[in-house]
Design an enzyme around this catalytic site. Structure first.
Site, PDB file in Angstrom:
ATOM      1  N   GLN A   1       7.017  27.219  71.745  1.00 53.14           N
ATOM      2  CA  GLN A   1       7.936  27.798  70.750  1.00 53.14           C
ATOM      3  C   GLN A   1       8.810  26.702  70.162  1.00 53.14           C
ATOM      4  O   GLN A   1       9.344  25.868  70.890  1.00 53.14           O
ATOM      5  CB  GLN A   1       8.815  28.835  71.442  1.00 53.14           C
ATOM      6  CG  GLN A   1      10.258  28.905  70.964  1.00 53.14           C
ATOM      7  CD  GLN A   1      10.496  30.006  69.969  1.00 53.14           C
ATOM      8  OE1 GLN A   1       9.739  30.949  69.899  1.00 53.14           O
ATOM      9  NE2 GLN A   1      11.550  29.905  69.211  1.00 53.14           N
ATOM     10  N   THR A   2       8.980  26.683  68.838  1.00 52.85           N
ATOM     11  CA  THR A   2       9.875  25.702  68.237  1.00 52.85           C
ATOM     12  C   THR A   2      10.416  26.221  66.912  1.00 52.85           C
ATOM     13  O   THR A   2       9.753  27.000  66.220  1.00 52.85           O
ATOM     14  CB  THR A   2       9.161  24.348  68.025  1.00 52.85           C
ATOM     15  OG1 THR A   2      10.067  23.423  67.443  1.00 52.85           O
ATOM     16  CG2 THR A   2       7.946  24.504  67.114  1.00 52.85           C
ATOM     17  N   ARG A   3      11.627  25.767  66.593  1.00 53.49           N
ATOM     18  CA  ARG A   3      12.219  26.027  65.285  1.00 53.49           C
ATOM     19  C   ARG A   3      12.661  24.715  64.650  1.00 53.49           C
ATOM     20  O   ARG A   3      13.424  24.718  63.691  1.00 53.49           O
ATOM     21  CB  ARG A   3      13.401  27.003  65.395  1.00 53.49           C
ATOM     22  CG  ARG A   3      14.508  26.534  66.308  1.00 53.49           C
ATOM     23  CD  ARG A   3      15.642  27.558  66.403  1.00 53.49           C
ATOM     24  NE  ARG A   3      16.672  27.137  67.324  1.00 53.49           N
ATOM     25  CZ  ARG A   3      17.663  26.299  67.017  1.00 53.49           C
ATOM     26  NH1 ARG A   3      17.754  25.799  65.790  1.00 53.49           N
ATOM     27  NH2 ARG A   3      18.561  25.964  67.907  1.00 53.49           N
TER      28      ARG A   3
ATOM     29  N   HIS B   1       8.098  15.721  67.205  1.00 53.56           N
ATOM     30  CA  HIS B   1       7.917  14.275  67.186  1.00 53.56           C
ATOM     31  C   HIS B   1       7.044  13.870  68.371  1.00 53.56           C
ATOM     32  O   HIS B   1       6.435  14.708  69.035  1.00 53.56           O
ATOM     33  CB  HIS B   1       9.288  13.593  67.218  1.00 53.56           C
ATOM     34  CG  HIS B   1      10.170  13.991  66.082  1.00 53.56           C
ATOM     35  ND1 HIS B   1       9.962  13.583  64.784  1.00 53.56           N
ATOM     36  CD2 HIS B   1      11.257  14.822  66.046  1.00 53.56           C
ATOM     37  CE1 HIS B   1      10.883  14.099  63.997  1.00 53.56           C
ATOM     38  NE2 HIS B   1      11.675  14.862  64.732  1.00 53.56           N
TER      39      HIS B   1
ATOM     40  N   ARG C   1      15.252  23.420  77.921  1.00 55.41           N
ATOM     41  CA  ARG C   1      16.668  23.456  78.283  1.00 55.41           C
ATOM     42  C   ARG C   1      17.430  24.245  77.213  1.00 55.41           C
ATOM     43  O   ARG C   1      17.271  24.015  76.023  1.00 55.41           O
ATOM     44  CB  ARG C   1      17.201  22.027  78.365  1.00 55.41           C
ATOM     45  CG  ARG C   1      18.597  21.896  78.919  1.00 55.41           C
ATOM     46  CD  ARG C   1      19.012  20.433  78.958  1.00 55.41           C
ATOM     47  NE  ARG C   1      20.296  20.259  79.610  1.00 55.41           N
ATOM     48  CZ  ARG C   1      21.465  20.429  78.997  1.00 55.41           C
ATOM     49  NH1 ARG C   1      21.491  20.770  77.725  1.00 55.41           N
ATOM     50  NH2 ARG C   1      22.594  20.256  79.654  1.00 55.41           N
ATOM     51  N   ASP C   2      18.226  25.224  77.628  1.00 53.68           N
ATOM     52  CA  ASP C   2      18.995  26.081  76.717  1.00 53.68           C
ATOM     53  C   ASP C   2      18.082  26.703  75.668  1.00 53.68           C
ATOM     54  O   ASP C   2      18.372  26.686  74.470  1.00 53.68           O
ATOM     55  CB  ASP C   2      20.121  25.285  76.045  1.00 53.68           C
ATOM     56  CG  ASP C   2      21.142  26.187  75.360  1.00 53.68           C
ATOM     57  OD1 ASP C   2      21.268  27.349  75.775  1.00 53.68           O
ATOM     58  OD2 ASP C   2      21.803  25.727  74.400  1.00 53.68           O
ATOM     59  N   HIS C   3      16.979  27.255  76.120  1.00 58.07           N
ATOM     60  CA  HIS C   3      16.000  27.865  75.221  1.00 58.07           C
ATOM     61  C   HIS C   3      16.642  28.975  74.392  1.00 58.07           C
ATOM     62  O   HIS C   3      17.288  29.875  74.926  1.00 58.07           O
ATOM     63  CB  HIS C   3      14.838  28.444  76.044  1.00 58.07           C
ATOM     64  CG  HIS C   3      13.765  29.083  75.230  1.00 58.07           C
ATOM     65  ND1 HIS C   3      12.623  28.418  74.853  1.00 58.07           N
ATOM     66  CD2 HIS C   3      13.660  30.328  74.703  1.00 58.07           C
ATOM     67  CE1 HIS C   3      11.858  29.228  74.148  1.00 58.07           C
ATOM     68  NE2 HIS C   3      12.475  30.396  74.043  1.00 58.07           N
TER      69      HIS C   3
ATOM     70  N   HIS D   1       7.523  15.636  71.762  1.00 63.23           N
ATOM     71  CA  HIS D   1       7.019  17.010  71.835  1.00 63.23           C
ATOM     72  C   HIS D   1       5.503  17.020  72.034  1.00 63.23           C
ATOM     73  O   HIS D   1       4.959  17.838  72.781  1.00 63.23           O
ATOM     74  CB  HIS D   1       7.385  17.773  70.562  1.00 63.23           C
ATOM     75  CG  HIS D   1       8.846  17.844  70.296  1.00 63.23           C
ATOM     76  ND1 HIS D   1       9.471  17.019  69.389  1.00 63.23           N
ATOM     77  CD2 HIS D   1       9.819  18.632  70.830  1.00 63.23           C
ATOM     78  CE1 HIS D   1      10.766  17.300  69.359  1.00 63.23           C
ATOM     79  NE2 HIS D   1      11.009  18.261  70.230  1.00 63.23           N
TER      80      HIS D   1
ATOM     81  N   ARG E   1      38.510  36.635  40.695  1.00 67.66           N
ATOM     82  CA  ARG E   1      38.588  35.169  40.837  1.00 67.66           C
ATOM     83  C   ARG E   1      37.582  34.687  41.882  1.00 67.66           C
ATOM     84  O   ARG E   1      36.903  33.674  41.690  1.00 67.66           O
ATOM     85  CB  ARG E   1      40.006  34.756  41.242  1.00 67.66           C
ATOM     86  CG  ARG E   1      41.043  34.846  40.126  1.00 67.66           C
ATOM     87  CD  ARG E   1      42.410  34.437  40.663  1.00 67.66           C
ATOM     88  NE  ARG E   1      43.472  34.553  39.681  1.00 67.66           N
ATOM     89  CZ  ARG E   1      43.820  33.598  38.816  1.00 67.66           C
ATOM     90  NH1 ARG E   1      43.151  32.453  38.816  1.00 67.66           N
ATOM     91  NH2 ARG E   1      44.801  33.776  37.964  1.00 67.66           N
TER      92      ARG E   1
ATOM     93  N   VAL F   1      32.797  28.123  32.154  1.00 68.30           N
ATOM     94  CA  VAL F   1      32.179  29.105  33.040  1.00 68.30           C
ATOM     95  C   VAL F   1      32.709  30.497  32.733  1.00 68.30           C
ATOM     96  O   VAL F   1      31.946  31.473  32.693  1.00 68.30           O
ATOM     97  CB  VAL F   1      32.444  28.741  34.509  1.00 68.30           C
ATOM     98  CG1 VAL F   1      31.968  29.850  35.439  1.00 68.30           C
ATOM     99  CG2 VAL F   1      31.755  27.429  34.862  1.00 68.30           C
TER     100      VAL F   1
END
Length: 644
Positions: free
Chosen positions: A197-199, A203, A292-294, A206, A451, A436
């Site tokens: 799993q990756t977001r 590199h 770690r900290d998935h 991995h 505003r 504008v």
């Protein structure tokens, strides 16, 4: 043979309901339609494909309470994340939705009917309980914030019948349903599959991690990145998928497959890790890498981690027998330059030289154009990242000037426009407040809401131009801090944002007003005039503060050039020092000469990054190094803001 699905049966609603497709399609046109949000679309896609098996719809109240309190559906199956269809009371009343009724679920992107839900119940969840039990209760948690601020007050539960798959126009060949991926594994003869799993981009470390994990288990690799909703600020999925495609040939032939997962992440740590394991099991994986900290969102506003570093691994390991999927612990991979190899950190002998590049350092190297070594990432991966994240001198940026009417901000904006156009190299867009108001916001008044809406529109236009690589100069009055901060957040997604406070006093702005607008406001001819009968909230931490009451334009230009030159010299010194430290072990004369030529070329590129500084000292090169720059002037005409 692929791993059996969670609950024993893959709930592929697309295949199940295909024989009655025409009947469902005709019925859907006659029913009230619920237009789904982006997160709801992600959830529905995985419901109807079987990715969320054993779910066959959105959770009713009994299932929801069971999952929140005990991680259990009413049928006893383990499930860790509430999957709910939220609606406002107004929408429920307008659509006439009631238990026992049916409604169409519609895609907001193209108005296609995707499914029909038969409503079991409509209930009001205990959001505070959900926040505490599922996510830990910390109000800084992005999922908790989303729950309170975005999720509507009522949930609709009920099973769905599938009409159509969601339309996707990107990477269609990589968007496998669970059934398709299982068939693919069977075709390849894979019986043991390690899912990753990756977001984030991948590199060398991995690649080494996944290859080692698969070989140790005589398995193959499923690279299964999330391409739905991830953490705000993550690299876009288009870039990430191109990275994965570039990396795939680096795997041993036939070892890995890339498939995309349209998941809306909640960043729920341990609960999310269990959910991810269920999803990968449904896609046929037998093993799942948990790091770690998935799926953790990092730290809260006090700098405290939301979850422990190994809470996710412990949670999945606790239910391993029931999940039927084995955990592959994520070992931190360390590079050993003397042997040119990666090893898990627990296998690195004490005293051995190691190298590492943090995520922060990688982003800095991309931003500045600094070299990214091949030991860290493959050249083809770096090429993709540089195309999507060019160095600063190629990026667009926005200079956002704020101040009173007649403070001089329009004149400064015009002068900056001329200066940047003279330098060339990029298109320049000037968004003056009056322009504008005339062209984009002519129907708006001057209430607080109007505003804010006006600034929102300016930010949207500036963000699009910044994304396209333009230099944008916006000069509205922008009297409210909240609107300015929202503009910063909108634009900063695509390039640098510089807030410039033209701090000319109200008295001086009014005294030098040759158009007489302040006089009209004082007489009551103009209502809601900033500084007269409407407040101006001065920026607390602008990137630059300029008082044109005490500084002439020519003096400002001269001092700005001095700042730019100073900043570049200081940054060049620091970069040269860092380069010598990085390559201090290099002894080959030819390589040393090559590095020196490369460094000189890099510094020439960096010098061009001071394009904004030629007018204002907005250059961030020194600030990035933790230095505040050089102060000049006896009267504090220009105040350099620091980040320390």
């Amino acid at each position: 043979m692929a791993n059996p699905p969670h609950g024993g049966v893959l709930k592929d609603l697309l295949a199940r309901d295909a024989p009655k497709h025409k009947e469902l399609q005709e019925e859907a046109e006659q029913l009230p339609a619920i237009v789904l949000t982006e997160r709801q679309l992600c959830d529905l896609e995985l419901i109807i494909s079987g990715g969320f098996s054993p779910l066959e719809g959105f959770m009713n109240e009994k299932d929801y309470n069971g999952v929140v309190e005990n991680l259990r559906l009413t049928d006893g199956n383990l499930f860790s994340m509430p999957i709910c269809l939220d609606l406002s009371q107004t929408s429920i009343q307008e659509l006439g939705l009631k238990p026992g009724g049916r409604a169409t679920l519609r895609d907001f992107r193209d108005d296609r009917n995707l499914a029909i839900i038969t409503i079991d119940d409509i209930y009001q969840p205990n959001k505070s309980k959900e926040a505490k039990e599922v996510f830990g209760g910390d109000e800084d948690h992005p999922a908790v914030e989303y729950l309170y601020k975005t999720v509507q007050d009522y949930y609709l539960g009920g099973k769905v019948e599938a009409i159509s798959r969601l339309n996707h126009y990107d990477y269609v060949a990589l968007r496998y349903t669970p059934a398709e991926l299982r068939t693919h594994f069977d075709k390849l003869g894979w019986s043991r599959v390690v899912a990753f799993q990756t977001r984030n981009p991948m590199h060398r470390a991995h690649r080494e991690l996944t290859v080692r994990g698969a070989r140790a288990r005589q398995a193959n690799v499923l690279i299964h990145p999330v391409v739905g909703l991830t953490k705000p600020g993550d690299i876009d999925h288009f870039t990430r998928v191109r990275v994965y495609q570039a990396l795939l040939p680096r795997y041993p032939n036939g070892m890995a497959v890339l498939g995309l997962l349209p998941l809306a992440m909640r960043m729920g740590g341990p609960r999310e890790a269990i959910w991810h394991a269920i999803i990968r099991k449904n896609h046929g994986a037998t093993h799942f890498i948990i790091g770690r900290d998935h799926a953790g969102p990092g730290k809260n506003s006090k700098g405290v981690d939301f979850y422990g570093p190994y809470d996710a691994q412990y949670a999945v390991e606790k239910y391993r027998a029931e999940l039927g999927i084995d955990v592959v612990p994520f070992q931190q991979m360390i590079y050993l330059p003397d042997s040119d190899e990666y090893k898990p950190d627990d296998e690195v002998p004490a005293g051995v030289r190691t190298l590492n590049i943090s995520g922060t350092e990688l982003r800095s190297r991309l931003r500045t154009g600094k070299d990214i070594p091949e030991w860290f990432s493959y050249p083809e991966v770096v090429k993709v990242l540089r195309e999507s994240h060019p160095p600063r001198y190629k990026q667009g940026f926005t200079v956002f000037l704020t101040g009173y009417q007649n403070s001089g901000k329009d004149a400064v904006a015009r002068a900056l426009d001329v200066t940047l156009n003279q330098q060339g190299g990029r298109s320049v867009s000037l968004l003056l407040g009056e322009t504008v108001r005339s062209e984009l916001s002519s129907e708006l008044g001057f209430s607080h809401a109007d505003r804010s809406k006006n600034i929102h529109r300016i930010a949207f236009v500036a963000a699009e131009l910044t994304k396209a690589g333009a230099a944008v100069i916006a000069a509205p009055i922008a009297p409210f801090q909240a609107s300015r901060q929202a503009a910063r957040e909108t634009i900063s997604q695509y390039g640098s944002f510089y807030l410039v406070h033209i701090a000319t006093s109200l008295q001086y702005s009014e005294k030098t007003d040759k158009k007489g607008v302040y006089a009209k406001a004082r007489r009551g001819d103009i209502r809601g005039f900033t500084g007269v009968d409407d407040p101006y909230e001065a920026p607390e931490k602008p990137d630059l503060k300029v008082d044109l009451e005490t500084t002439s334009f020519r003096s400002l230009l001269r001092q700005s050039s001095q700042f730019a030159a100073y900043n570049f010299r200081e940054y060049a010194k620091r970069r040269t020092r860092d380069a010598f430290r990085e390559h201090r072990a290099e002894t080959d004369e030819g390589k040393v000469q090559e590095l020196m030529q490369k460094g000189l070329k890099e510094l020439q590129v960096l010098k061009r990054q001071t394009v904004v500084s030629q007018f204002f000292q907005l250059d961030r090169l020194v600030v990035e190094g933790g230095k505040s720059g050089k102060q000049t002037g006896d009267r504090n005409d220009i105040v350099r803001q620091t980040t320390e």
